[in-house]
Design an enzyme around this catalytic site. Structure first.
Site, mmCIF file in Angstrom:
data_model
loop_
_atom_site.group_PDB
_atom_site.id
_atom_site.type_symbol
_atom_site.label_atom_id
_atom_site.label_comp_id
_atom_site.label_asym_id
_atom_site.label_seq_id
_atom_site.Cartn_x
_atom_site.Cartn_y
_atom_site.Cartn_z
ATOM 1 N N LYS A 1 0.903 -1.224 0.108
ATOM 2 C CA LYS A 1 0.074 -0.032 0.022
ATOM 3 C C LYS A 1 0.764 1.241 -0.027
ATOM 4 C CE LYS A 1 -2.991 -2.613 3.349
ATOM 5 N NZ LYS A 1 -3.438 -2.565 4.489
ATOM 6 N N ASP B 1 -6.438 -7.506 11.327
ATOM 7 C CA ASP B 1 -7.515 -6.718 11.357
ATOM 8 C C ASP B 1 -8.722 -7.887 11.571
ATOM 9 O OD1 ASP B 1 -7.274 -7.496 8.640
ATOM 10 O OD2 ASP B 1 -7.773 -5.491 7.672
HETATM 11 C C1 LIG Z 1 -3.392 -8.830 8.054
HETATM 12 O O1 LIG Z 1 -4.114 -8.011 7.601
HETATM 13 C C2 LIG Z 1 -3.690 -7.146 6.190
HETATM 14 C C3 LIG Z 1 -4.612 -6.252 5.858
HETATM 15 O O2 LIG Z 1 -5.734 -6.694 6.078
HETATM 16 C C4 LIG Z 1 -3.079 -8.187 5.091
HETATM 17 O O3 LIG Z 1 -2.645 -7.659 4.141
HETATM 18 C C5 LIG Z 1 -1.972 -9.223 5.990
HETATM 19 O O4 LIG Z 1 -1.487 -10.033 4.992
HETATM 20 C C6 LIG Z 1 -2.717 -9.941 7.075
HETATM 21 N N1 LIG Z 1 -1.820 -10.998 7.593
HETATM 22 C C7 LIG Z 1 -0.924 -11.010 8.153
HETATM 23 C C8 LIG Z 1 -0.233 -12.318 8.649
HETATM 24 O O5 LIG Z 1 -0.339 -10.290 8.506
#
Ligand SMILES: *[C@@H]1O[C@H](CO)[C@@H](O)[C@H](O)[C@H]1NC(C)=O
Length: 492
Positions: A194, A229
């Site tokens: 992002k 999230d």
């Molecule tokens: C957690 O959330 C984000 C965005 O919602 C995602 O891109 C990410 O890969 C997720 N998982 C981990 C393991 O961080």
């Protein structure tokens, strides 16, 4: 049939996508047979079919992949990540808790005053945009900026927020970038997404970075939980309803988390939590199965995407892609069947120009002349004065793409219910199960939501359907994170 006859037939007939001159030209340049819009729609419909039998295969494949992902690291396309969240809110939580939600060009800080069974007494938040130079600068600069905002936020605290005596402030940190979680309160950054690009951060513990900045800025606060999230949504949902055991995000992207028995996680070698449970972050967007109804539009979109071969399920069901799939179908119709007359509208060539909210608006158009569809085509694609017949085709394509996405999402949910044995009778009764839903697609795309719910009912059957509920659980990344700080407090 000869070329001239085809042209003549189009002129003579009340063909929906008539543009004789173009078609003749097209045929002379190209030996492909003339394909009418109706044929393209029919073909699309056929390829996107999701009969219940197919959905059952997909649900079963989801269950199988869940088992495989839990059995070993890298055992499946589904990562089935251990989140270290072994406690979910019970509504016994008391006091003020904080959350920091960082996942894009804005971040939010919030606080909630929890009052046990009576729930959230007060909440308050501040939203701050991140100066672009901090997104690509040094880690210290970014985290100092955030910590300074936290300091301001604390300083502006209203007296109705009451920290329990002798306690340190506690914070849940939602960090919506790929993280390798190491414990409930630590995790290393895998990569930025992002628009963020701070090279030095990759491989580092994001909580440690935040803590150091809080020290520098004089913020006395403990980071009690680092959460995704989806996990926040599960926590927020559980707080609202004790039967919540699954959370699904259907927004720009898609993901799911659920509560698993610790014993059912072979790859978990740590001590079994007291609760005997662990929240699993499925990362279900990466699910793939030979049963998924993929079309040429999906395949080319995937091939041209930034992550070809990955997130195939997400590309079928989530908001980032539905509008783009619609564009791709319309582009083919414009090219091969002159849907918009003898010219292909140049704007239609731009990837992602049709966003899902716009698709949603067109799909929900109930005016007799499909006025909204006409306006969107004019405003976004610069196609003026489309006839009603053309607008009808656009709506039909919206419907096919959204229906397929919603039905596939329902199949995924059935897969989870099967994995946790909640798709039917258990010990002679049908237990209640509630799924916490979040994300703009689910919240705003009514036809998608209705179709998902109807399909899930269809899949589990009438009897069980009465015991399966979906609730909208907004703001998991905020309030959910604060709740997780509360139930992973150092004072428990
Ligand atoms: C957690 O959330 C984000 C965005 O919602 C995602 O891109 C990410 O890969 C997720 N998982 C981990 C393991 O961080």
């Amino acid at each position: 049939m000869g070329k001239v006859t085809v042209g003549a037939a189009v002129i003579g007939g009340a063909a929906v996508c008539a543009a004789a001159a173009y078609i003749v030209r097209f045929r002379m340049r190209n030996s492909d047979p003339y394909v009418k819009c109706g044929d393209i729609v029919k073909e699309l419909e056929e390829k996107c079919r999701t009969p219940v039998s197919k959905l059952r295969h997909i649900a079963d494949a989801m269950t199988v992949e869940m088992h495989a992902g839990l059995a070993s690291e890298g055992g499946s396309k589904l990562k089935m990540l251990i989140t270290y969240v072994d406690n979910l809110p019970t509504r016994d939580e008391q006091g003020v808790y904080y959350a920091l939600d960082l996942g894009g060009t804005n971040f939010r800080v919030l606080r909630v005053q929890l009052a046990g069974k009576s729930g959230i007494e007060y909440k308050e938040f501040a939203e701050v945009s991140i100066p672009p130079e901090l997104m690509v600068g040094a880690p210290e600069a970014l985290f100092d900026y955030i910590a300074a905002e936290l300091a301001k936020f604390i300083a502006s605290e209203n007296e109705k927020f009451r920290l329990l005596p002798g306690r340190q402030r506690e914070l849940g940190f939602t960090f919506s970038f790929p993280v390798l979680q190491l414990s409930i309160d630590s995790g290393t950054l895998i990569r930025w997404t992002k628009g963020f690009s701070i090279g030095e951060m990759v491989g580092k513990d994001v909580v440690a970075e935040l803590r150091k900045a809080m020290d520098r800025q004089g913020v006395d606060m403990r980071v009690s939980a680092l959460v995704n999230d989806t996990v926040g949504t599960l926590a927020g949902g559980r707080y609202d309803n004790k039967d919540v055991a699954v959370a699904v995000i259907l927004g720009t992207g898609s993901n799911a988390a659920y509560v698993e028995r610790a014993q059912a996680i072979p790859k978990w070698h740590g001590p079994h939590p007291k609760s005997g449970e662990m929240v699993i972050n499925m990362e279900w967007g990466n699910f793939k199965s030979s049963h998924l109804p993929l079309t040429e539009y999906d395949n080319t979109m995937d091939a041209e995407s930034l992550n070809p071969g990955e997130q195939i399920y997400e590309k079928l069901i989530s908001g980032m892609y539905l509008g783009e799939l619609l564009r791709r179908v319309l582009y083919r119709m414009a090219n091969e069947a002159a849907l918009f007359g003898d010219m292909v509208p140049p704007k239609l060539k731009t990837q992602f120009i049709l966003r899902t909210p716009e698709m949603c608006a067109m799909h929900h158009d109930t005016s007799p002349d499909l006025k909204v569809v006409g306006e969107k085509l004019k405003d976004i694609l610069e196609i003026p004065n489309t006839p009603l017949s053309t607008r009808k085709i656009v709506v039909e394509v919206c419907n096919i793409i959204a229906t397929r996405g919603a039905r596939l999402a329902a199949a995924g949910i059935l897969g989870i219910l099967k994995k946790i044995g909640r798709d039917g009778f258990r010990d002679g009764a049908i237990p209640e199960i509630v799924i916490a839903m979040d994300g703009g697609l689910y919240e705003h795309y009514t036809k998608y939501r209705n179709c998902l719910e109807k399909t899930l009912e269809e899949l589990v059957g009438d009897k069980v359907a009465n015991h399966v509920k979906l609730i909208l659980s907004n703001d998991g990344s905020g309030i959910g994170a604060a709740l997780l700080a509360a139930c992973h407090s150092q004072y428990i």
